[in-house]
Enzyme design. Sequence first.
Site, PDB file in Angstrom:
ATOM      1  N   CYS A   8      58.341 -41.285  88.539  1.00 26.89           N
ATOM      2  CA  CYS A   8      57.866 -42.364  87.665  1.00 26.89           C
ATOM      3  C   CYS A   8      57.558 -41.799  86.280  1.00 26.89           C
ATOM      4  CB  CYS A   8      56.628 -43.017  88.280  1.00 26.89           C
ATOM      5  SG  CYS A   8      55.791 -44.191  87.213  1.00 26.89           S
ATOM      6  N   CYS A  18      54.044 -42.702  85.065  1.00 23.96           N
ATOM      7  CA  CYS A  18      53.013 -41.895  85.738  1.00 23.96           C
ATOM      8  C   CYS A  18      52.908 -40.514  85.100  1.00 23.96           C
ATOM      9  CB  CYS A  18      53.337 -41.763  87.222  1.00 23.96           C
ATOM     10  SG  CYS A  18      53.504 -43.321  88.112  1.00 23.96           S
TER      11      CYS A  18
END
Length: 279
Positions: free
Chosen positions: A125, A128
């Site tokens: 991600c 993230c």
Amino acid sequence: MAEALCSGSVASPCGEVGVGFAAGLVRGAAAAAALAESVPIGGYSSKSTFPSGRVALTERKARPLPRNLEAAHGQMNLTIGKAMRWWEKCLQPNMREIESAQDLADSLLNAGDKLVVVDFFSPGCGGCRALHPKIAQLAEKNPEVLFLQVNYEKHKSMCYSLHVHVLPFFRFYRGAQGRVSSFSCTNATIKKFKDALAKHGPDRCGLGPAKGLEESELMALAINRDLNFTYTPNQDLVPIADALLKEAAAPGGPWLPLPATATQLFIQGSENSLLSSGR
């Protein structure tokens, strides 16, 4: 002539005795042996240790690498491996990764009245990864807050049971209140995270033991066959109506009256009011 050759001497035209062929062959063999001692053969060094000109070959051993080079090579491999695990960088003492569903449930219960932030992330991600350094900075500034990381790729089944379907995702838990906030944010919306931290982070006196996960979440984890998680519901939280229905439906059990519905209670209340008024 043949006899002269065998005797090792031959007469020269000047009347002098020449050097015999046998002596010449001996000197030639000695020279060849000396040459063989100084010339390496195919990665081997030749060394004459036997009489009669025999040659023994000894294998050359490769020199070991210096210790500093071996250490540098190992550190380089370690650095490459660590560079790929971005979520392990900048970790603070109050940050750690969750290993299982049981670990998550126990960590929330054992946190007491401390604020706990559960960070759901995935190694692939991009949001993230970009947000992680800021979360680590906030963890450093708030050492009294516990940050728990949940790797979505390692715990997909658990995340499904907890209804986590977007990343990065955060849930805040505080003491007896249980879950106090739940949202997703990125670098662009980091203010949402800071506001939740300021709202639920200040020190305060807890009114009871930590609640942890919701009852529905614990039940969802318990029925998930992919997880090694056991949970026994608290009997005090079972509704009375459900308990009565189960006991009444049990074969051979004592008959118990079912609870009245809202309509029946309303009609009964109306009749009582009419009787009391004398109508």
